[in-house]
Each structure stands twice: as structure tokens, then as C-alpha cells.
Design a protein around this motif. Structure first.
Motif, PDB file in Angstrom:
ATOM      1  N   GLY A  68       0.814  -1.215   0.000  1.00  0.00           N
ATOM      2  CA  GLY A  68       0.000   0.000   0.000  1.00  0.00           C
ATOM      3  C   GLY A  68       0.848   1.266   0.000  1.00  0.00           C
ATOM      4  O   GLY A  68       1.918   1.312   0.583  1.00  0.00           O
ATOM      5  N   HIS A  69       0.333   2.309  -0.743  1.00  0.00           N
ATOM      6  CA  HIS A  69       0.962   3.641  -0.743  1.00  0.00           C
ATOM      7  C   HIS A  69       2.355   3.596  -1.379  1.00  0.00           C
ATOM      8  O   HIS A  69       2.694   2.610  -2.032  1.00  0.00           O
ATOM      9  CB  HIS A  69       0.958   4.216   0.681  1.00  0.00           C
ATOM     10  CG  HIS A  69      -0.357   3.988   1.362  1.00  0.00           C
ATOM     11  ND1 HIS A  69      -1.464   4.766   1.126  1.00  0.00           N
ATOM     12  CD2 HIS A  69      -0.763   3.005   2.218  1.00  0.00           C
ATOM     13  CE1 HIS A  69      -2.500   4.286   1.838  1.00  0.00           C
ATOM     14  NE2 HIS A  69      -2.101   3.224   2.506  1.00  0.00           N
ATOM     15  N   ASN A  70       3.153   4.660  -1.141  1.00  0.00           N
ATOM     16  CA  ASN A  70       4.531   4.668  -1.644  1.00  0.00           C
ATOM     17  C   ASN A  70       5.273   5.771  -0.896  1.00  0.00           C
ATOM     18  O   ASN A  70       4.692   6.823  -0.582  1.00  0.00           O
ATOM     19  CB  ASN A  70       4.558   4.928  -3.164  1.00  0.00           C
ATOM     20  CG  ASN A  70       5.872   4.490  -3.805  1.00  0.00           C
ATOM     21  OD1 ASN A  70       6.924   4.512  -3.156  1.00  0.00           O
ATOM     22  ND2 ASN A  70       5.817   4.097  -5.060  1.00  0.00           N
ATOM     23  N   THR A 105       6.612   4.746   8.670  1.00  0.00           N
ATOM     24  CA  THR A 105       5.487   4.970   7.761  1.00  0.00           C
ATOM     25  C   THR A 105       4.840   3.659   7.310  1.00  0.00           C
ATOM     26  O   THR A 105       5.487   2.616   7.208  1.00  0.00           O
ATOM     27  CB  THR A 105       5.920   5.743   6.499  1.00  0.00           C
ATOM     28  OG1 THR A 105       6.832   4.936   5.745  1.00  0.00           O
ATOM     29  CG2 THR A 105       6.566   7.068   6.860  1.00  0.00           C
ATOM     30  N   GLU A 106       3.566   3.811   6.985  1.00  0.00           N
ATOM     31  CA  GLU A 106       2.831   2.666   6.445  1.00  0.00           C
ATOM     32  C   GLU A 106       3.453   2.220   5.119  1.00  0.00           C
ATOM     33  O   GLU A 106       3.518   1.014   4.834  1.00  0.00           O
ATOM     34  CB  GLU A 106       1.358   3.042   6.250  1.00  0.00           C
ATOM     35  CG  GLU A 106       0.505   1.883   5.754  1.00  0.00           C
ATOM     36  CD  GLU A 106      -0.917   2.298   5.403  1.00  0.00           C
ATOM     37  OE1 GLU A 106      -1.283   3.466   5.652  1.00  0.00           O
ATOM     38  OE2 GLU A 106      -1.655   1.444   4.871  1.00  0.00           O
ATOM     39  N   ALA A 107       3.912   3.187   4.316  1.00  0.00           N
ATOM     40  CA  ALA A 107       4.518   2.840   3.023  1.00  0.00           C
ATOM     41  C   ALA A 107       5.769   1.987   3.231  1.00  0.00           C
ATOM     42  O   ALA A 107       5.987   1.002   2.506  1.00  0.00           O
ATOM     43  CB  ALA A 107       4.862   4.105   2.244  1.00  0.00           C
ATOM     44  N   VAL A 160      -1.352  -4.906   1.099  1.00  0.00           N
ATOM     45  CA  VAL A 160      -0.849  -4.888   2.479  1.00  0.00           C
ATOM     46  C   VAL A 160      -0.873  -3.463   3.027  1.00  0.00           C
ATOM     47  O   VAL A 160      -0.307  -2.539   2.426  1.00  0.00           O
ATOM     48  CB  VAL A 160       0.594  -5.447   2.527  1.00  0.00           C
ATOM     49  CG1 VAL A 160       1.136  -5.395   3.951  1.00  0.00           C
ATOM     50  CG2 VAL A 160       0.629  -6.874   1.986  1.00  0.00           C
ATOM     51  N   HIS A 161      -1.517  -3.308   4.170  1.00  0.00           N
ATOM     52  CA  HIS A 161      -1.661  -1.992   4.798  1.00  0.00           C
ATOM     53  C   HIS A 161      -1.522  -2.086   6.311  1.00  0.00           C
ATOM     54  O   HIS A 161      -1.624  -3.166   6.905  1.00  0.00           O
ATOM     55  CB  HIS A 161      -3.049  -1.405   4.495  1.00  0.00           C
ATOM     56  CG  HIS A 161      -3.251  -1.067   3.056  1.00  0.00           C
ATOM     57  ND1 HIS A 161      -3.199   0.218   2.575  1.00  0.00           N
ATOM     58  CD2 HIS A 161      -3.492  -1.868   1.981  1.00  0.00           C
ATOM     59  CE1 HIS A 161      -3.398   0.211   1.264  1.00  0.00           C
ATOM     60  NE2 HIS A 161      -3.580  -1.054   0.874  1.00  0.00           N
ATOM     61  N   GLY A 162      -1.331  -0.908   6.930  1.00  0.00           N
ATOM     62  CA  GLY A 162      -1.491  -0.749   8.368  1.00  0.00           C
ATOM     63  C   GLY A 162      -2.473   0.380   8.571  1.00  0.00           C
ATOM     64  O   GLY A 162      -2.457   1.361   7.818  1.00  0.00           O
ATOM     65  N   ASP A 163      -3.333   0.283   9.536  1.00  0.00           N
ATOM     66  CA  ASP A 163      -4.386   1.282   9.688  1.00  0.00           C
ATOM     67  C   ASP A 163      -3.912   2.460  10.552  1.00  0.00           C
ATOM     68  O   ASP A 163      -2.918   2.353  11.275  1.00  0.00           O
ATOM     69  CB  ASP A 163      -5.628   0.623  10.313  1.00  0.00           C
ATOM     70  CG  ASP A 163      -6.914   1.299   9.860  1.00  0.00           C
ATOM     71  OD1 ASP A 163      -6.843   2.234   9.036  1.00  0.00           O
ATOM     72  OD2 ASP A 163      -7.990   0.887  10.325  1.00  0.00           O
ATOM     73  N   VAL A 238      -5.369  -6.387   3.653  1.00  0.00           N
ATOM     74  CA  VAL A 238      -5.209  -6.676   5.072  1.00  0.00           C
ATOM     75  C   VAL A 238      -4.695  -5.405   5.751  1.00  0.00           C
ATOM     76  O   VAL A 238      -3.746  -4.772   5.287  1.00  0.00           O
ATOM     77  CB  VAL A 238      -4.271  -7.880   5.338  1.00  0.00           C
ATOM     78  CG1 VAL A 238      -2.873  -7.674   4.786  1.00  0.00           C
ATOM     79  CG2 VAL A 238      -4.242  -8.214   6.829  1.00  0.00           C
ATOM     80  N   GLU A 239      -5.379  -5.017   6.806  1.00  0.00           N
ATOM     81  CA  GLU A 239      -4.909  -3.936   7.677  1.00  0.00           C
ATOM     82  C   GLU A 239      -4.274  -4.655   8.865  1.00  0.00           C
ATOM     83  O   GLU A 239      -4.974  -5.193   9.726  1.00  0.00           O
ATOM     84  CB  GLU A 239      -6.079  -3.043   8.121  1.00  0.00           C
ATOM     85  CG  GLU A 239      -6.786  -2.312   6.988  1.00  0.00           C
ATOM     86  CD  GLU A 239      -6.025  -1.072   6.485  1.00  0.00           C
ATOM     87  OE1 GLU A 239      -4.957  -0.754   7.031  1.00  0.00           O
ATOM     88  OE2 GLU A 239      -6.517  -0.436   5.534  1.00  0.00           O
ATOM     89  N   CYS A 240      -2.951  -4.686   8.861  1.00  0.00           N
ATOM     90  CA  CYS A 240      -2.221  -5.586   9.771  1.00  0.00           C
ATOM     91  C   CYS A 240      -2.326  -5.216  11.241  1.00  0.00           C
ATOM     92  O   CYS A 240      -1.884  -5.991  12.106  1.00  0.00           O
ATOM     93  CB  CYS A 240      -0.761  -5.643   9.352  1.00  0.00           C
ATOM     94  SG  CYS A 240      -0.535  -6.467   7.763  1.00  0.00           S
TER      95      CYS A 240
HETATM   96 ZN    ZN Z   1      -3.177   1.979   3.774  1.00  0.00          ZN
END
Ligand code: ZN
Length: 275
Positions: A68-70, A105-107, A160-163, A238-240
């Protein structure tokens, strides 16, 4: 039912030398040439290594992992804020994502874990494509992230993400597509099965509990995500965990725990693909 074989495979994937004699004495060529016993000669071709089928359970399957993101999105607001059509609405091309209180960061997280997943799946024989090639550039747009999975004709795709929720919220959840009278409709059922497999494996592998704030038993269904609405292959997010929660954040920031997350997610994908 499949827990035992999966865990055995997991061990195989992690310690190639420890599995069924795959690589004993072959440390110099991991995963490459068939095992050559020192005494083997040209005439000795009758038996293939006994390891081939079990060691590569995902052979022939293509899996797309979408980090997810960059990392470059932060410095390109104009570019990532351009609106794209996700069929149910118009949305920004991409977003920056969230981060932990200490600034991880989430990225960076999604990039790290996605590469760990890729390595594990490749060791199990899969062809793995990521939707971006580094963590310093911008995008791609969410529409393109879906298109990459479609073009690859992926057997499964995972974003793949983190919230980034309120500090007291914690736990993980999986997001699956809904029918929108659009291209995702034919794979909504398969995506649900994929989501359940990912959920079960992630709980088992990481011990992170179900989300306290979204979904039911860590399962959420949405029709506003371009990455899902435009997917013609089975796909989930998935928000891990919640990166803003101190307990979850400590896990995100620990490389050993990220390996645990990756292994769990790879096992979830494998369970779905081999079910
Ligand atoms: Zn995200």
C-alpha cells in the motif's frame, strides 16, 4: 486439517537445509540446481530428488502483492490527489498512508512486509509480482494497482496496509469486495474465501487480535476501494493492525515480528490457493 502440512512447509521455506534433505550439502546453490551428491556421475540419472512436489506447492501460480501507498507520495500531493474513477465514486489516485507515533510509515511497512511475503512465496514455487518496485517513488494509482493483478491473471492478490485509527483502537482486519454491478462481481465469493483464509492464518501466526473497531470477527466488506472494485482476480486488503496504537506499533516496528506477519500472510494465501 491443513495446519500440519502448512507448518511443515513453513519450516521448509525458512530453513531450506532442514527439509527432507533438499539442500544438505548444497548451501552454495540455494533453490537452484537439483541436488548433486558428491559421488553422482553422469550415468546416475534414474532418481530425481524426492523433494520436488512437496517443496514447491505453489509452482505455476502467479500471486500479486500490493504494498500500500509509496514513500514518495508525501512529496507529490498534486500527483496523488488527482481523482480517478473507482466505479462507485471518484477518489484520489493514491494516498500517503499513515505512520506510527515515532514516524515509521505505512509505506515503509507495506514495502518491507510485501517483500518478505514475496520471498516466502517464491521459495514455495510461486511467481510473485509487486505493484511497485521501490519505496521512494510515487503511486501507482489505485486503479493501476488493480490492473496489475488483472493483467497478471493472478490466482490471488493481496494489498498490504497498516491502519491509522484512534490510539486506543487495536487489532487487525481484512477488507473484501462487495458486488457493485461491476468487474469485481464474479470474484466476490472467491475474495471472501481468500479473506477468511488470510484472517485465520494471520490470527494463528501473529496472535494479533481481531480489530476492536472495524468489521465483524476482523472481516469487513467495502465498495469504495478502487483496488477491490476494479479487480477481476480474487483480492483482499489486510490492515495488519493500528499503527497509531502503541501495542500494535511496537509489532510493526520490529523486523522479527514483520517476518511473522509475512509468514502468516503467505500461509493464508497458500491455504486459499491449495484449498
Ligand atoms: Zn493503507
Amino acid at each position: 486439517m491443513r495446519a500440519l502440512p502448512a507448518s511443515v512447509l513453513t519450516l521448509c521455506a525458512l530453513t531450506a537445509a532442514g527439509c527432507g534433505g533438499v539442500a544438505q550439502g548444497d548451501a552454495a546453490a540455494p533453490g537452484r540446481a537439483p541436488l548433486q551428491a558428491p559421488a553422482a556421475s553422469a550415468g546416475k540419472t534414474a532418481t530425481k530428488p524426492a523433494t520436488t512436489p512437496a517443496a514447491k506447492p505453489l509452482q505455476g501460480l502467479t500471486i500479486v502483492i500490493d504494498p500500500g501507498h509509496n514513500g514518495g507520495n508525501y512529496r507529490a500531493p498534486k500527483q496523488i490527489n488527482q481523482l480517478v474513477d473507482v466505479l462507485t465514486k471518484k477518489k484520489p489516485c493514491d494516498t500517503t498512508g499513515t505512520d506510527t507515533v515515532s514516524g515509521y510509515t505505512e509505506a515503509a511497512f507495506s514495502w518491507d512486509v510485501s517483500n518478505r511475503i514475496k520471498k516466502i512465496l517464491q521459495e514455495r514455487g510461486a511467481t510473485v509480482k509487486l505493484t511497485r518496485s521501490d519505496n521512494n517513488s510515487v503511486g501507482p494509482c489505485i486503479t493501476e494497482r488493480a490492473a496489475i493483478g488483472n493483467r497478471a491473471k493472478a490466482a490471488a492478490a493481496l494489498s498490504v496496509h497498516g491502519d491509522g485509527a484512534a490510539k486506543s483502537d487495536h487489532g487487525f482486519h481484512v477488507i473484501m469486495p462487495k458486488k457493485i454491478n461491476g468487474p469485481v462481481d464474479p470474484v466476490v465469493g472467491k475474495s471472501r474465501a481468500l479473506g477468511v483464509a488470510i484472517r485465520d492464518a494471520y490470527l494463528r501466526g501473529t496472535g494479533i487480535p481481531y480489530s476492536t473497531y472495524i468489521g465483524k470477527n476482523a472481516l469487513d466488506f467495502r465498495d469504495d476501494l478502487g483496488g477491490l472494485n476494479l479487480s477481476t482476480v480474487p483480492k483482499v486488503f489486510v490492515e495488519c493492525g493500528n499503527m497509531k496504537n502503541p501495542g500494535d506499533a511496537a509489532k510493526f516496528e520490529d523486523p522479527r515480528f514483520r517476518q511473522k506477519m509475512a509468514l502468516a500472510l503467505a500461509n493464508g494465501l497458500q491455504h486459499y490457493l491449495k484449498a
